[in-house]
Design an enzyme around this catalytic site. Structure first.
Site, short mmCIF file in Angstrom:
data_model
loop_
_atom_site.label_atom_id
_atom_site.label_comp_id
_atom_site.label_asym_id
_atom_site.label_seq_id
_atom_site.Cartn_x
_atom_site.Cartn_y
_atom_site.Cartn_z
N GLY A 16 19.56 100.83 24.21
CA GLY A 16 20.60 100.49 23.22
C GLY A 16 22.02 100.91 23.53
O GLY A 16 22.81 101.13 22.61
N THR A 17 22.39 100.96 24.82
CA THR A 17 23.79 101.32 25.09
C THR A 17 24.74 100.18 24.71
O THR A 17 25.88 100.43 24.32
CB THR A 17 24.03 101.73 26.56
OG1 THR A 17 23.77 100.62 27.42
CG2 THR A 17 23.16 102.90 26.97
N ASN A 18 24.29 98.95 24.81
CA ASN A 18 25.15 97.84 24.35
C ASN A 18 25.28 97.85 22.84
O ASN A 18 26.36 97.59 22.30
CB ASN A 18 24.62 96.50 24.86
CG ASN A 18 25.07 96.23 26.29
OD1 ASN A 18 26.24 95.93 26.52
ND2 ASN A 18 24.16 96.38 27.24
N MET A 94 13.72 92.29 25.20
CA MET A 94 12.91 91.92 26.36
C MET A 94 11.84 90.87 26.09
O MET A 94 10.90 90.73 26.87
CB MET A 94 12.26 93.19 26.96
CG MET A 94 13.26 94.21 27.46
SD MET A 94 14.44 93.54 28.65
CE MET A 94 13.39 93.43 30.10
N LEU A 97 12.72 84.27 23.39
CA LEU A 97 12.67 83.65 22.07
C LEU A 97 12.13 82.24 22.19
O LEU A 97 12.50 81.49 23.10
CB LEU A 97 14.08 83.62 21.47
CG LEU A 97 14.69 85.00 21.15
CD1 LEU A 97 16.19 84.88 20.95
CD2 LEU A 97 14.01 85.63 19.94
N ASN A 111 23.77 86.58 24.30
CA ASN A 111 23.06 87.59 25.10
C ASN A 111 24.01 88.16 26.13
O ASN A 111 24.99 87.53 26.50
CB ASN A 111 21.87 86.91 25.81
CG ASN A 111 21.06 87.88 26.65
OD1 ASN A 111 20.81 89.01 26.23
ND2 ASN A 111 20.67 87.45 27.84
N HIS A 113 23.87 89.65 30.05
CA HIS A 113 22.98 89.66 31.20
C HIS A 113 23.69 90.35 32.37
O HIS A 113 24.87 90.07 32.63
CB HIS A 113 22.62 88.22 31.57
CG HIS A 113 21.69 88.12 32.73
ND1 HIS A 113 20.34 88.37 32.62
CD2 HIS A 113 21.93 87.85 34.04
CE1 HIS A 113 19.78 88.23 33.82
NE2 HIS A 113 20.73 87.92 34.69
C1 GRF Z 1 21.55 95.60 29.92
O1 GRF Z 1 21.71 95.76 31.30
C2 GRF Z 1 21.70 94.16 29.53
O2 GRF Z 1 22.59 93.46 30.35
C3 GRF Z 1 20.30 93.62 29.72
O3 GRF Z 1 19.46 94.66 29.33
C4 GRF Z 1 20.14 95.91 29.46
C5 GRF Z 1 20.11 96.55 28.13
O4 GRF Z 1 20.63 97.86 28.14
N1 GRF Z 1 20.11 92.40 28.98
P1 GRF Z 1 20.87 98.63 26.80
O5 GRF Z 1 19.55 98.66 26.04
O6 GRF Z 1 21.93 97.90 26.03
O7 GRF Z 1 21.30 100.00 27.21
#
Ligand code: GRF
Length: 208
Positions: A16-18, A94, A97, A111, A113
């Site tokens: 969940g860093t994003n 992951m 959908l 999304n 990526h």
């Molecule tokens: C990120 O590298 C994103 O690009 C990919 O999955 C990873 C998720 O990382 N889709 P986080 O859970 O947001 O840290």
């Protein structure tokens, strides 16, 4: 639309860093939106804890509790519909959908990526970029359509690939950029600044 009225649902499976970057951008006023719910298919996902720390509702749906993928996606869609979300953001989600879900939220799913699409769709893409020998990689925020990692591109950021890189060091360099462009892309949608023709996204002045 008043600031904060734009409701986002975020789908996660992992660290969940994003999600964190999106929450931080909201907190410091760079993103005028509200996270209505964080949904995970994994109850142990650290992303859930990050959300709860900020008093954001965080819900797990266990795929094993549903008859099949379609039923699971339906339940997921219901959680989002119940909260009348404006945008679904996949942030390390992951699962693929299904087409019904994608149709239901057509044009409202995005999304992030960790490659410069259309290069290296799918999984383990930092390793694939290294193995291929590309000198630059990066990340892409894109709309989600039925083709995996194939929807219209909203924003990209480029990073160099160093000879000394392994997948982890490259992933870290890319991640820094992910955290910058994901909230930025969402804000562009909040401001209704994206125009899509065929599969090309162009930017217009803010009209909101
Ligand atoms: C990120 O590298 C994103 O690009 C990919 O999955 C990873 C998720 O990382 N889709 P986080 O859970 O947001 O840290």
């Amino acid at each position: 639309m008043t600031s904060g009225d734009f409701k986002i649902g975020i789908l996660v499976s992992g660290r969940g860093t994003n999600l964190q970057a999106i929450m931080d951008a909201i907190e410091n006023g760079e993103l005028n939106a509200r996270i209505a719910v964080v949904l995970s298919n994994k109850k142990e996902a650290p992303a859930l804890e990050r959300a709860r720390k900020k008093n954001i509702e965080a819900v797990t749906l266990n795929p094993k509790s549903y008859a099949d993928k379609k039923e699971f996606d339906l339940a997921l869609a219901k959680e989002l519909e119940d909260r009348q979300i404006d945008l679904v953001c996949l942030a390390g989600y992951m699962r693929i959908l299904g087409p019904e879900f994608i149709q239901k939220f057509k044009g409202k799913i995005i999304n992030i990526h960790p490659s410069l699409l259309p290069a290296f769709p799918g999984l383990d893409v930092q390793q694939k970029a290294i193995d291929y020998g590309v000198k630059f990689s990066g990340c892409t925020v894109h709309f989600v359509n039925e083709e995996v990692d194939g929807g219209p591109i909203i924003l990209q950021a480029v990073v160099p690939v160093h000879e000394s890189d392994d997948a982890e060091s490259l992933a870290q360099r890319i991640l820094i950029q992910e955290h910058l462009i994901y909230p930025r892309a969402i804000q562009m949608i909040v401001e209704n600044r994206l125009h899509i023709e065929n599969r090309k996204v162009s930017y217009k002045e803010s009209v909101s």
